[in-house]
Design a protein around this motif. Sequence first.
Motif, PDB file in Angstrom:
ATOM      1  N   UNK A  75       0.967  -1.106   0.021  1.00 38.70           N
ATOM      2  CA  UNK A  75       0.076   0.020   0.007  1.00 38.70           C
ATOM      3  C   UNK A  75       0.886   1.011   0.113  1.00 38.70           C
ATOM      4  N   UNK A  76       0.515   2.254  -0.749  1.00 38.74           N
ATOM      5  CA  UNK A  76       1.322   3.583  -0.895  1.00 38.74           C
ATOM      6  C   UNK A  76       0.440   4.641  -0.897  1.00 38.74           C
ATOM      7  N   UNK A  80      -2.425  13.263  -0.659  1.00 35.47           N
ATOM      8  CA  UNK A  80      -1.945  14.487   0.279  1.00 35.47           C
ATOM      9  C   UNK A  80      -2.759  14.631   1.484  1.00 35.47           C
ATOM     10  N   UNK A  81      -3.199  13.364   1.853  1.00 28.87           N
ATOM     11  CA  UNK A  81      -4.011  13.134   3.245  1.00 28.87           C
ATOM     12  C   UNK A  81      -3.597  11.884   3.865  1.00 28.87           C
ATOM     13  N   UNK A 120      -0.901   5.300   7.014  1.00 29.75           N
ATOM     14  CA  UNK A 120       0.119   5.824   6.135  1.00 29.75           C
ATOM     15  C   UNK A 120       0.022   7.170   6.038  1.00 29.75           C
ATOM     16  N   UNK A 121       1.077   7.874   6.088  1.00 27.76           N
ATOM     17  CA  UNK A 121       1.469   9.212   5.919  1.00 27.76           C
ATOM     18  C   UNK A 121       1.782   9.344   4.556  1.00 27.76           C
ATOM     19  N   UNK A 122       1.544  10.704   3.980  1.00 29.17           N
ATOM     20  CA  UNK A 122       1.819  10.882   2.548  1.00 29.17           C
ATOM     21  C   UNK A 122       3.026  10.395   2.182  1.00 29.17           C
ATOM     22  N   UNK A 123       3.091   9.619   0.973  1.00 26.78           N
ATOM     23  CA  UNK A 123       4.290   8.974   0.570  1.00 26.78           C
ATOM     24  C   UNK A 123       4.894   7.855   1.106  1.00 26.78           C
ATOM     25  N   UNK A 124       4.334   7.351   2.309  1.00 26.26           N
ATOM     26  CA  UNK A 124       4.656   6.119   3.026  1.00 26.26           C
ATOM     27  C   UNK A 124       4.001   4.813   2.529  1.00 26.26           C
ATOM     28  N   UNK A 125       4.540   3.750   2.930  1.00 23.46           N
ATOM     29  CA  UNK A 125       4.156   2.399   2.328  1.00 23.46           C
ATOM     30  C   UNK A 125       4.133   1.401   3.395  1.00 23.46           C
ATOM     31  N   UNK A 126       3.304   0.440   3.301  1.00 21.41           N
ATOM     32  CA  UNK A 126       2.960  -0.691   4.019  1.00 21.41           C
ATOM     33  C   UNK A 126       2.916  -1.969   3.284  1.00 21.41           C
ATOM     34  N   UNK A 152      -6.951  14.910  11.295  1.00 19.71           N
ATOM     35  CA  UNK A 152      -5.654  15.503  12.032  1.00 19.71           C
ATOM     36  C   UNK A 152      -6.206  16.281  13.269  1.00 19.71           C
ATOM     37  N   UNK A 153      -5.958  15.716  14.657  1.00 20.67           N
ATOM     38  CA  UNK A 153      -6.532  16.068  15.884  1.00 20.67           C
ATOM     39  C   UNK A 153      -5.493  17.030  16.406  1.00 20.67           C
ATOM     40  N   UNK A 154      -6.056  18.012  16.867  1.00 23.17           N
ATOM     41  CA  UNK A 154      -5.132  19.082  17.481  1.00 23.17           C
ATOM     42  C   UNK A 154      -4.857  18.676  18.978  1.00 23.17           C
ATOM     43  N   UNK A 155      -4.064  19.450  19.693  1.00 25.35           N
ATOM     44  CA  UNK A 155      -3.613  18.840  20.891  1.00 25.35           C
ATOM     45  C   UNK A 155      -4.802  19.148  21.807  1.00 25.35           C
TER      46      UNK A 155
END
Length: 157
Positions: A75-76, A80-81, A120-126, A152-155
């Motif tokens: 998976x790649x 952009x999310x 999976x962050x942007x550009x990341x693979x599993x 995207x959760x803020x603090x």
Amino acid sequence: GPWLRNVLRGATPEREQLLESSDEAVLFLQRQAAIRRCTASSESGGLRVDIVSGYVKESSSIAKDQFVFTYNMRFTNVGDRRLRVLARQYDFIDANGGMAAQVKLERAESHGVVGFTPLLECGACFEFGSGVAFRTPTGSLRGQFHVMVEPDLSGED
């Protein structure tokens, strides 16, 4: 050019070396063609899935109509999310149209992928691998993955 023509026409060590190299190159290309027939790719919603499969002769038994295949999936995140793979659902179909195996959403093994719900962050693979046994020498896989956009959760949340 003239050098290659002279090498190929003469009985020299260079000619033998060139011919051996060309045999290796042809064998490599034949293997690549065989691998290409056992690959698939799909992309949707920013997730690219690449699959390669292979026959495992040592674990198979033609006499028992058991043909074992392994497969690897990657998976790649090409979007952009951030994405999270939550579940999978697929059917393994033998060459006769029979169901060799299923992974259904209501079963525990469908949750995540091999025990993980990868983020999976942007550009990341599993990547993961598994296997299946068919009653025929060929088969196919069809299915889907359930993926969500990771918030995207803020603090403060």
